[in-house]
Design a protein around this motif. Sequence first.
Motif, PDB file in Angstrom:
ATOM      1  N   GLY A 196       0.785  -1.241   0.000  1.00 35.08           N
ATOM      2  CA  GLY A 196       0.000   0.000   0.000  1.00 35.08           C
ATOM      3  C   GLY A 196       0.812   1.283   0.000  1.00 35.08           C
ATOM      4  N   PHE A 197       2.106   1.224   0.267  1.00 38.46           N
ATOM      5  CA  PHE A 197       2.893   2.466   0.344  1.00 38.46           C
ATOM      6  C   PHE A 197       3.045   3.128  -1.026  1.00 38.46           C
ATOM      7  CE2 PHE A 197       3.690   0.998   4.492  1.00 38.46           C
ATOM      8  CZ  PHE A 197       3.992   2.126   5.239  1.00 38.46           C
ATOM      9  N   GLU A 198       3.305   2.301  -2.058  1.00 37.62           N
ATOM     10  CA  GLU A 198       3.455   2.893  -3.395  1.00 37.62           C
ATOM     11  C   GLU A 198       2.112   3.422  -3.883  1.00 37.62           C
ATOM     12  OE1 GLU A 198       3.510  -0.215  -2.734  1.00 37.62           O
ATOM     13  OE2 GLU A 198       2.389  -1.333  -4.210  1.00 37.62           O
ATOM     14  N   THR A 199       1.017   2.768  -3.425  1.00 36.92           N
ATOM     15  CA  THR A 199      -0.320   3.241  -3.817  1.00 36.92           C
ATOM     16  C   THR A 199      -0.563   4.634  -3.234  1.00 36.92           C
ATOM     17  OG1 THR A 199      -0.930   0.960  -3.481  1.00 36.92           O
ATOM     18  CG2 THR A 199      -2.731   2.487  -3.967  1.00 36.92           C
ATOM     19  N   ARG A 200      -0.142   4.826  -1.987  1.00 36.97           N
ATOM     20  CA  ARG A 200      -0.327   6.152  -1.359  1.00 36.97           C
ATOM     21  C   ARG A 200       0.433   7.220  -2.133  1.00 36.97           C
ATOM     22  NH1 ARG A 200       1.537   5.870   4.505  1.00 36.97           N
ATOM     23  NH2 ARG A 200       1.172   8.108   4.472  1.00 36.97           N
TER      24      ARG A 200
ATOM     25  N   CYS B 277       1.298   7.107  -5.276  1.00 40.28           N
ATOM     26  CA  CYS B 277       0.660   7.299  -6.588  1.00 40.28           C
ATOM     27  C   CYS B 277      -0.644   8.075  -6.450  1.00 40.28           C
ATOM     28  CB  CYS B 277       0.396   5.952  -7.259  1.00 40.28           C
ATOM     29  SG  CYS B 277       1.913   5.174  -7.834  1.00 40.28           S
ATOM     30  N   MET B 278      -1.398   7.796  -5.395  1.00 45.09           N
ATOM     31  CA  MET B 278      -2.660   8.523  -5.160  1.00 45.09           C
ATOM     32  C   MET B 278      -2.392  10.026  -5.036  1.00 45.09           C
ATOM     33  SD  MET B 278      -5.383   6.823  -5.181  1.00 45.09           S
ATOM     34  CE  MET B 278      -6.580   7.800  -4.273  1.00 45.09           C
ATOM     35  N   ALA B 279      -1.269  10.346  -4.403  1.00 41.70           N
ATOM     36  CA  ALA B 279      -0.943  11.760  -4.173  1.00 41.70           C
ATOM     37  C   ALA B 279      -0.774  12.517  -5.484  1.00 41.70           C
ATOM     38  CB  ALA B 279       0.330  11.872  -3.338  1.00 41.70           C
ATOM     39  N   VAL B 280      -0.303  11.833  -6.511  1.00 36.86           N
ATOM     40  CA  VAL B 280      -0.016  12.540  -7.769  1.00 36.86           C
ATOM     41  C   VAL B 280      -1.095  12.272  -8.829  1.00 36.86           C
ATOM     42  CG1 VAL B 280       2.479  12.620  -7.360  1.00 36.86           C
ATOM     43  CG2 VAL B 280       1.541  10.683  -8.604  1.00 36.86           C
ATOM     44  N   LYS B 281      -2.284  11.907  -8.362  1.00 36.47           N
ATOM     45  CA  LYS B 281      -3.314  11.479  -9.318  1.00 36.47           C
ATOM     46  C   LYS B 281      -3.718  12.580 -10.300  1.00 36.47           C
ATOM     47  CE  LYS B 281      -7.115  12.288  -6.158  1.00 36.47           C
ATOM     48  NZ  LYS B 281      -7.768  11.761  -5.012  1.00 36.47           N
ATOM     49  N   LYS B 282      -3.542  13.852  -9.930  1.00 34.11           N
ATOM     50  CA  LYS B 282      -3.971  14.928 -10.850  1.00 34.11           C
ATOM     51  C   LYS B 282      -2.811  15.461 -11.686  1.00 34.11           C
ATOM     52  CE  LYS B 282      -7.898  16.532  -8.227  1.00 34.11           C
ATOM     53  NZ  LYS B 282      -8.150  17.298  -6.999  1.00 34.11           N
TER      54      LYS B 282
ATOM     55  N   VAL C  25       2.123  12.333 -15.085  1.00 30.81           N
ATOM     56  CA  VAL C  25       3.406  11.710 -14.743  1.00 30.81           C
ATOM     57  C   VAL C  25       3.963  11.034 -15.996  1.00 30.81           C
ATOM     58  CG1 VAL C  25       4.550   9.960 -13.324  1.00 30.81           C
ATOM     59  CG2 VAL C  25       2.738  11.367 -12.335  1.00 30.81           C
ATOM     60  N   ARG C  26       5.195  11.347 -16.337  1.00 25.16           N
ATOM     61  CA  ARG C  26       5.809  10.833 -17.563  1.00 25.16           C
ATOM     62  C   ARG C  26       6.413   9.441 -17.363  1.00 25.16           C
ATOM     63  NH1 ARG C  26       7.961   8.913 -20.885  1.00 25.16           N
ATOM     64  NH2 ARG C  26       9.130   9.621 -22.692  1.00 25.16           N
ATOM     65  N   MET C  27       7.009   9.213 -16.172  1.00 26.06           N
ATOM     66  CA  MET C  27       7.599   7.910 -15.855  1.00 26.06           C
ATOM     67  C   MET C  27       7.431   7.639 -14.358  1.00 26.06           C
ATOM     68  SD  MET C  27      11.329   8.147 -17.725  1.00 26.06           S
ATOM     69  CE  MET C  27      12.167   6.719 -17.071  1.00 26.06           C
ATOM     70  N   ILE C  28       7.349   6.352 -14.005  1.00 23.93           N
ATOM     71  CA  ILE C  28       7.357   5.975 -12.580  1.00 23.93           C
ATOM     72  C   ILE C  28       8.408   4.886 -12.413  1.00 23.93           C
ATOM     73  CG2 ILE C  28       6.077   4.967 -10.647  1.00 23.93           C
ATOM     74  CD1 ILE C  28       3.508   5.946 -11.881  1.00 23.93           C
ATOM     75  N   SER C  29       9.218   4.991 -11.365  1.00 27.94           N
ATOM     76  CA  SER C  29      10.210   3.952 -11.122  1.00 27.94           C
ATOM     77  C   SER C  29      10.084   3.461  -9.681  1.00 27.94           C
ATOM     78  CB  SER C  29      11.599   4.528 -11.391  1.00 27.94           C
ATOM     79  OG  SER C  29      12.557   3.577 -11.031  1.00 27.94           O
ATOM     80  N   TYR C  30       9.859   2.171  -9.533  1.00 25.41           N
ATOM     81  CA  TYR C  30       9.675   1.576  -8.201  1.00 25.41           C
ATOM     82  C   TYR C  30      10.269   0.180  -8.231  1.00 25.41           C
ATOM     83  CZ  TYR C  30       7.297  -0.632  -4.259  1.00 25.41           C
ATOM     84  OH  TYR C  30       7.033  -1.331  -3.108  1.00 25.41           O
ATOM     85  N   GLY C  31      10.994  -0.176  -7.185  1.00 29.70           N
ATOM     86  CA  GLY C  31      11.525  -1.531  -7.130  1.00 29.70           C
ATOM     87  C   GLY C  31      13.018  -1.616  -7.443  1.00 29.70           C
TER      88      GLY C  31
ATOM     89  N   GLU D 146       0.870  16.829   1.282  1.00 31.31           N
ATOM     90  CA  GLU D 146      -0.529  16.768   1.743  1.00 31.31           C
ATOM     91  C   GLU D 146      -0.933  15.329   2.037  1.00 31.31           C
ATOM     92  OE1 GLU D 146      -3.486  18.979   1.619  1.00 31.31           O
ATOM     93  OE2 GLU D 146      -1.885  20.429   2.072  1.00 31.31           O
ATOM     94  N   THR D 147      -0.611  14.421   1.129  1.00 28.85           N
ATOM     95  CA  THR D 147      -1.083  13.038   1.251  1.00 28.85           C
ATOM     96  C   THR D 147      -0.236  12.206   2.205  1.00 28.85           C
ATOM     97  OG1 THR D 147      -1.754  13.209  -1.037  1.00 28.85           O
ATOM     98  CG2 THR D 147      -1.696  10.997  -0.119  1.00 28.85           C
ATOM     99  N   LEU D 148       1.087  12.434   2.177  1.00 30.74           N
ATOM    100  CA  LEU D 148       1.951  11.518   2.935  1.00 30.74           C
ATOM    101  C   LEU D 148       2.230  11.975   4.363  1.00 30.74           C
ATOM    102  CD1 LEU D 148       4.605  10.708   0.154  1.00 30.74           C
ATOM    103  CD2 LEU D 148       2.602   9.360   0.804  1.00 30.74           C
ATOM    104  N   PHE D 149       2.259  13.285   4.574  1.00 30.89           N
ATOM    105  CA  PHE D 149       2.741  13.750   5.891  1.00 30.89           C
ATOM    106  C   PHE D 149       1.721  14.546   6.696  1.00 30.89           C
ATOM    107  CE2 PHE D 149       6.618  13.976   3.048  1.00 30.89           C
ATOM    108  CZ  PHE D 149       7.069  12.708   3.390  1.00 30.89           C
TER     109      PHE D 149
END
Length: 437
Positions: A388-392, A394-399, A402-408, A432-435
């Motif tokens: 769920g951490f990466e989802t949080r 990603c949710m923060a940047v929903k608007k 995003v050109r690229m995402i790198s995770y893992g 706003e979303t994480l802290f």
Amino acid sequence: MKFGGTSVGSPQRMKEVAQIFCPKEGEQTFVVLSAMSGTTNSLVEISDYLYKDNPEGASTIINKLEQKYFAHVDELYATEEYRQRTIQFLQEEFRYLRSFCKGKFTANEERIVLAQGEIISTNMVTNYLLEQGKRAVLLSALDIIRTQENGEPDLVYIRKATMAQLKEHPDYDIYITQGFICRNVKGEVDNLQRGGSDYTACLIGAALQTDEIQIWTDIDGMHNNDPRIVEHTEPVRQLYFEEAAELAYFGAKILHPTCIQPAKFAGVPVRLLNTMDPTAPGTIINNEIQKGTIKAVAAKDNITCIQIQSSRMLLAYGFLRKVFEIFEQYKTSIDMICTSEVGVSVTIDNRAHLTDIVNELKMYGTVEVDNDMCIVCVVGDLVSGNVGFETRACMAVKKIPVRMISYGGSNYNISFLVKAEDKKRTLQALSETLFKG
Ligand code: ADP
Ligand code: ASP
Ligand code: MG
């Protein structure tokens, strides 16, 4: 202990920091100082004028700098002896700087000019300590810090040279040296890039295996987002080495991009402290992981994204190797990578060989380049088991587009590539979303 530009930015500040680095009975401190704030920028400006063959422009800046420094002498020293000693030193320094206004200006000379800020600040502070009766000695960083052929610090040399200097100067309480400046593999004066004093401190702390490396600056430790851009950021009290290294590399200006590596390898904790509030706890960077915590966000500017698309990549082996070899050939390092069956996107921050790279990549596919991008990096304990951490993030940047995402790639970061114009709202949305709360 390393003190940055603002921490030694005025005679008053120099006096205050001198109180901080006086060790307790039986302890010795190694102190690394930056140039007074604004000085390195002025030296860059002087060099710019000299490159443009405009000695008059350079002289104007040198004169201003000279006035500024001479005005500090009365305020810093109480005795005529030390005033005179420092005036003489400054006169020689400014005579030396003026000597570069004649003849052709080279990259070598530029590096010598840039080194003078740290040389001046360390001399001034050492004279102050001596006047105060402290057992202090100034060691030249040019005798201690050396880089190798590839520009990376020569750790073996640094360790030996630091030890040798200490042996040569036993029984001092305070050892002072310049941050930022070094010699390169040819023995020429060079530097560890802007902000490099942090790196010097970590290299020396690692070489000496000190109890701790302290980076003293103008803020109470690493904040959870860039305080220059986002409001209500909060200090982070503890960071794992890897987390701090990622934040530094991805743009948290409080630390030089690669300074954490030597401390991490030597296992020496790094503490970030505030000279304006010396008793504040700051941030400790050590080998502890706080499970399942997102710590902070940082952003790296001036990123270029290159996308290579080719149906030849489908089920082919060796395609990525060919692509990467082109970057290797032009000594251009890649930050982010995303792949699909028919394409790969990479980011670089060094555009020096962009045209050549793109030309060669065109042999392998259709190439598209996006300039003015920015990597926003979320750092914390982000192992995939922490559901769920990466989802949080990603949710923060929903608007935001995003050109690229790198995770893992590592267990400690998730990175988003966005347009530079979207940087501020991306950082704000993440805070706003994480802290919040
Ligand atoms: P110094 O001259 O002491 O090396 P710097 O200006 O290089 O100081 O670094 C300290 C500055 O870094 C702070 O004043 C702050 O504006 C900036 N900064 C950027 N990102 C962060 C962050 N995440 N946490 C704390 N400071 C940050
Ligand atoms: N004085 C150098 C600079 O301004 C190094 C440093 O401050 O860390 O970049
Ligand atoms: Mg700095």
